[in-house]
Enzyme design. Sequence first.
Site, PDB file in Angstrom:
ATOM      1  N   LYS A 214      26.219   6.304  55.331  1.00  0.00           N
ATOM      2  CA  LYS A 214      25.147   5.795  56.211  1.00  0.00           C
ATOM      3  C   LYS A 214      25.701   4.736  57.172  1.00  0.00           C
ATOM      4  O   LYS A 214      25.468   4.792  58.372  1.00  0.00           O
ATOM      5  CB  LYS A 214      24.000   5.211  55.374  1.00  0.00           C
ATOM      6  CG  LYS A 214      23.405   6.195  54.381  1.00  0.00           C
ATOM      7  CD  LYS A 214      22.278   5.583  53.562  1.00  0.00           C
ATOM      8  CE  LYS A 214      22.684   4.501  52.595  1.00  0.00           C
ATOM      9  NZ  LYS A 214      23.552   4.921  51.471  1.00  0.00           N
TER      10      LYS A 214
ATOM     11  N   ARG B 184      13.605   2.227  50.572  1.00  0.00           N
ATOM     12  CA  ARG B 184      14.223   2.778  49.367  1.00  0.00           C
ATOM     13  C   ARG B 184      13.191   3.064  48.282  1.00  0.00           C
ATOM     14  O   ARG B 184      13.551   3.564  47.217  1.00  0.00           O
ATOM     15  CB  ARG B 184      15.201   1.759  48.799  1.00  0.00           C
ATOM     16  CG  ARG B 184      16.632   1.981  49.193  1.00  0.00           C
ATOM     17  CD  ARG B 184      17.391   0.791  48.659  1.00  0.00           C
ATOM     18  NE  ARG B 184      18.746   1.073  48.325  1.00  0.00           N
ATOM     19  CZ  ARG B 184      19.769   0.829  49.126  1.00  0.00           C
ATOM     20  NH1 ARG B 184      19.581   0.375  50.330  1.00  0.00           N
ATOM     21  NH2 ARG B 184      20.992   1.048  48.711  1.00  0.00           N
TER      22      ARG B 184
ATOM     23  N   ARG C 285      36.541   1.707  49.278  1.00  0.00           N
ATOM     24  CA  ARG C 285      35.994   1.053  50.477  1.00  0.00           C
ATOM     25  C   ARG C 285      36.481  -0.396  50.602  1.00  0.00           C
ATOM     26  O   ARG C 285      36.529  -1.132  49.616  1.00  0.00           O
ATOM     27  CB  ARG C 285      34.457   1.048  50.424  1.00  0.00           C
ATOM     28  CG  ARG C 285      33.864   0.214  51.554  1.00  0.00           C
ATOM     29  CD  ARG C 285      32.408   0.435  51.774  1.00  0.00           C
ATOM     30  NE  ARG C 285      31.611   0.170  50.598  1.00  0.00           N
ATOM     31  CZ  ARG C 285      30.303   0.431  50.518  1.00  0.00           C
ATOM     32  NH1 ARG C 285      29.688   0.976  51.542  1.00  0.00           N
ATOM     33  NH2 ARG C 285      29.641   0.178  49.411  1.00  0.00           N
TER      34      ARG C 285
ATOM     35  N   ARG D  51      33.595  -4.910  47.992  1.00  0.00           N
ATOM     36  CA  ARG D  51      32.262  -5.361  47.573  1.00  0.00           C
ATOM     37  C   ARG D  51      32.179  -5.457  46.048  1.00  0.00           C
ATOM     38  O   ARG D  51      32.698  -4.598  45.344  1.00  0.00           O
ATOM     39  CB  ARG D  51      31.193  -4.384  48.088  1.00  0.00           C
ATOM     40  CG  ARG D  51      30.676  -4.768  49.459  1.00  0.00           C
ATOM     41  CD  ARG D  51      29.771  -3.769  50.081  1.00  0.00           C
ATOM     42  NE  ARG D  51      28.720  -3.216  49.228  1.00  0.00           N
ATOM     43  CZ  ARG D  51      27.805  -2.354  49.648  1.00  0.00           C
ATOM     44  NH1 ARG D  51      27.807  -1.954  50.908  1.00  0.00           N
ATOM     45  NH2 ARG D  51      26.886  -1.885  48.828  1.00  0.00           N
TER      46      ARG D  51
ATOM     47  N   ARG E   5      23.760   2.356  40.552  1.00  0.00           N
ATOM     48  CA  ARG E   5      23.159   2.533  41.894  1.00  0.00           C
ATOM     49  C   ARG E   5      22.750   3.987  42.102  1.00  0.00           C
ATOM     50  O   ARG E   5      21.715   4.272  42.699  1.00  0.00           O
ATOM     51  CB  ARG E   5      24.165   2.095  42.976  1.00  0.00           C
ATOM     52  CG  ARG E   5      24.284   0.585  43.082  1.00  0.00           C
ATOM     53  CD  ARG E   5      25.584   0.141  43.707  1.00  0.00           C
ATOM     54  NE  ARG E   5      25.755   0.563  45.078  1.00  0.00           N
ATOM     55  CZ  ARG E   5      26.939   0.562  45.707  1.00  0.00           C
ATOM     56  NH1 ARG E   5      28.026   0.170  45.087  1.00  0.00           N
ATOM     57  NH2 ARG E   5      27.011   0.950  46.951  1.00  0.00           N
TER      58      ARG E   5
HETATM   59  P1  AP5 Z   1      29.662   3.837  53.907  1.00  0.00           P
HETATM   60  O1  AP5 Z   1      29.410   4.364  55.269  1.00  0.00           O
HETATM   61  O2  AP5 Z   1      29.886   2.352  53.745  1.00  0.00           O
HETATM   62  O3  AP5 Z   1      28.553   4.374  52.881  1.00  0.00           O
HETATM   63  P2  AP5 Z   1      27.024   3.990  52.757  1.00  0.00           P
HETATM   64  O4  AP5 Z   1      26.248   5.239  52.619  1.00  0.00           O
HETATM   65  O5  AP5 Z   1      26.632   3.046  53.860  1.00  0.00           O
HETATM   66  O6  AP5 Z   1      27.079   3.292  51.336  1.00  0.00           O
HETATM   67  P3  AP5 Z   1      26.550   1.903  50.808  1.00  0.00           P
HETATM   68  O7  AP5 Z   1      27.308   1.644  49.516  1.00  0.00           O
HETATM   69  O8  AP5 Z   1      26.660   0.810  51.831  1.00  0.00           O
HETATM   70  O9  AP5 Z   1      25.102   2.243  50.483  1.00  0.00           O
HETATM   71  P4  AP5 Z   1      24.185   1.539  49.514  1.00  0.00           P
HETATM   72  O10 AP5 Z   1      22.927   2.152  49.911  1.00  0.00           O
HETATM   73  O11 AP5 Z   1      24.560   1.635  48.084  1.00  0.00           O
HETATM   74  O12 AP5 Z   1      24.416  -0.011  49.837  1.00  0.00           O
HETATM   75  P5  AP5 Z   1      23.560  -1.105  50.592  1.00  0.00           P
HETATM   76  O13 AP5 Z   1      24.475  -2.069  51.215  1.00  0.00           O
HETATM   77  O14 AP5 Z   1      22.501  -0.468  51.431  1.00  0.00           O
HETATM   78  O15 AP5 Z   1      30.956   4.609  53.351  1.00  0.00           O
HETATM   79  C1  AP5 Z   1      31.537   4.295  52.101  1.00  0.00           C
HETATM   80  C2  AP5 Z   1      33.066   4.490  52.193  1.00  0.00           C
HETATM   81  O16 AP5 Z   1      33.361   5.861  52.430  1.00  0.00           O
HETATM   82  C3  AP5 Z   1      33.737   3.712  53.337  1.00  0.00           C
HETATM   83  O17 AP5 Z   1      34.983   3.245  52.881  1.00  0.00           O
HETATM   84  C4  AP5 Z   1      33.941   4.747  54.445  1.00  0.00           C
HETATM   85  O18 AP5 Z   1      35.085   4.470  55.236  1.00  0.00           O
HETATM   86  C5  AP5 Z   1      34.083   6.048  53.649  1.00  0.00           C
HETATM   87  N1  AP5 Z   1      33.432   7.168  54.322  1.00  0.00           N
HETATM   88  C6  AP5 Z   1      32.138   7.200  54.777  1.00  0.00           C
HETATM   89  N2  AP5 Z   1      31.857   8.393  55.338  1.00  0.00           N
HETATM   90  C7  AP5 Z   1      33.007   9.137  55.209  1.00  0.00           C
HETATM   91  C8  AP5 Z   1      33.348  10.462  55.572  1.00  0.00           C
HETATM   92  N3  AP5 Z   1      32.469  11.264  56.169  1.00  0.00           N
HETATM   93  N4  AP5 Z   1      34.575  10.926  55.267  1.00  0.00           N
HETATM   94  C9  AP5 Z   1      35.453  10.120  54.653  1.00  0.00           C
HETATM   95  N5  AP5 Z   1      35.213   8.842  54.280  1.00  0.00           N
HETATM   96  C10 AP5 Z   1      34.004   8.356  54.556  1.00  0.00           C
HETATM   97  O19 AP5 Z   1      22.769  -1.778  49.365  1.00  0.00           O
HETATM   98  C11 AP5 Z   1      23.438  -2.580  48.410  1.00  0.00           C
HETATM   99  C12 AP5 Z   1      22.443  -3.183  47.448  1.00  0.00           C
HETATM  100  O20 AP5 Z   1      21.500  -4.023  48.162  1.00  0.00           O
HETATM  101  C13 AP5 Z   1      21.556  -2.188  46.682  1.00  0.00           C
HETATM  102  O21 AP5 Z   1      22.178  -1.697  45.507  1.00  0.00           O
HETATM  103  C14 AP5 Z   1      20.302  -3.043  46.375  1.00  0.00           C
HETATM  104  O22 AP5 Z   1      20.537  -3.888  45.279  1.00  0.00           O
HETATM  105  C15 AP5 Z   1      20.181  -3.911  47.620  1.00  0.00           C
HETATM  106  N6  AP5 Z   1      19.284  -3.322  48.643  1.00  0.00           N
HETATM  107  C16 AP5 Z   1      19.630  -2.914  49.897  1.00  0.00           C
HETATM  108  N7  AP5 Z   1      18.563  -2.405  50.557  1.00  0.00           N
HETATM  109  C17 AP5 Z   1      17.512  -2.491  49.691  1.00  0.00           C
HETATM  110  C18 AP5 Z   1      16.143  -2.089  49.765  1.00  0.00           C
HETATM  111  N8  AP5 Z   1      15.663  -1.487  50.868  1.00  0.00           N
HETATM  112  N9  AP5 Z   1      15.349  -2.310  48.686  1.00  0.00           N
HETATM  113  C19 AP5 Z   1      15.821  -2.921  47.580  1.00  0.00           C
HETATM  114  N10 AP5 Z   1      17.114  -3.287  47.433  1.00  0.00           N
HETATM  115  C20 AP5 Z   1      17.961  -3.095  48.470  1.00  0.00           C
END
Ligand code: AP5
Length: 222
Positions: free
Chosen positions: A13, A89, A128, A161, A172
């Site tokens: 994402k 979410r 990552r 992270r 997660r």
């Molecule tokens: P990346 O693009 O960073 O993946 P992502 O889908 O953004 O993954 P996240 O881990 O950031 O998602 P998340 O939803 O768990 O975390 P968030 O910060 O929102 O890619 C990952 C890696 O893969 C990178 O190294 C990249 O280079 C590589 N990659 C990507 N695409 C690729 C491809 N096509 N090919 C090859 N390599 C690739 O949330 C974290 C925490 O915050 C949650 O657990 C929760 O506790 C809290 N939180 C956040 N939002 C909410 C909400 N709305 N409600 C409640 N709690 C929340």
Amino acid sequence: MRLVLLGPPGAGKGTLAALLKESLKLVHISTGDMLREEMKKETPIGQEAKKFIEKGELVPDEFVIKLIEKKLTGGKRVEHGYMLDGFPRTRKQAEDLDRILGEIRQPLDYALYMESTLPVIIQRLGGRRVCENCGALYHIRNKPPKKDKICDLCGGELYQRADDNEVTIRTRMDVYLKSTRLVIDYYQAQGKLKKLDGDKDSEEVQAVLMQIFHEDRKLNKH
Ligand code: AP5
């Protein structure tokens, strides 16, 4: 154009958001990044959020909705052309987002659902690295920086992270399957859902998406 990006952790994402920010000049609004910023500043929301994020659980709806409402309706609000990454979410968050957007008459254009599989997710999140200064994303194998642990874009230091370890990733993933899947059904019922194959190369995912935007004649309206 107003988008939400849905999908399991590591589906890409944030990576897709960075590409769309560059190509379509859309503003990237990530609740994960916003919460980590609050944690860094040790604000009351940050201190509360830390307890949940480190375990891989969802931060309670009220905190996250408050942050998003402020971003979309507050003094320095983002008016047009944005992507909400990691929000909504839960069904409650999705309903509240519709309420907020209804009040400011800014309906969503699409909910983009990036599907991905567990082995890919674990490989991606385990490798990552994130720039502590500008937030740019790297991967030790898929996208290594030119200089070890240093951001190519701003020279900032790269870090791993705290929630990118195998135990927390599995939590997660469980949380995603339990709560966030319901959000996918919610947008499917509204006819706004577009599915994308998150296991594919990120440029390929972006190309498929551009084709969708072209077919729907969306590209001149953001
Ligand atoms: P990346 O693009 O960073 O993946 P992502 O889908 O953004 O993954 P996240 O881990 O950031 O998602 P998340 O939803 O768990 O975390 P968030 O910060 O929102 O890619 C990952 C890696 O893969 C990178 O190294 C990249 O280079 C590589 N990659 C990507 N695409 C690729 C491809 N096509 N090919 C090859 N390599 C690739 O949330 C974290 C925490 O915050 C949650 O657990 C929760 O506790 C809290 N939180 C956040 N939002 C909410 C909400 N709305 N409600 C409640 N709690 C929340």
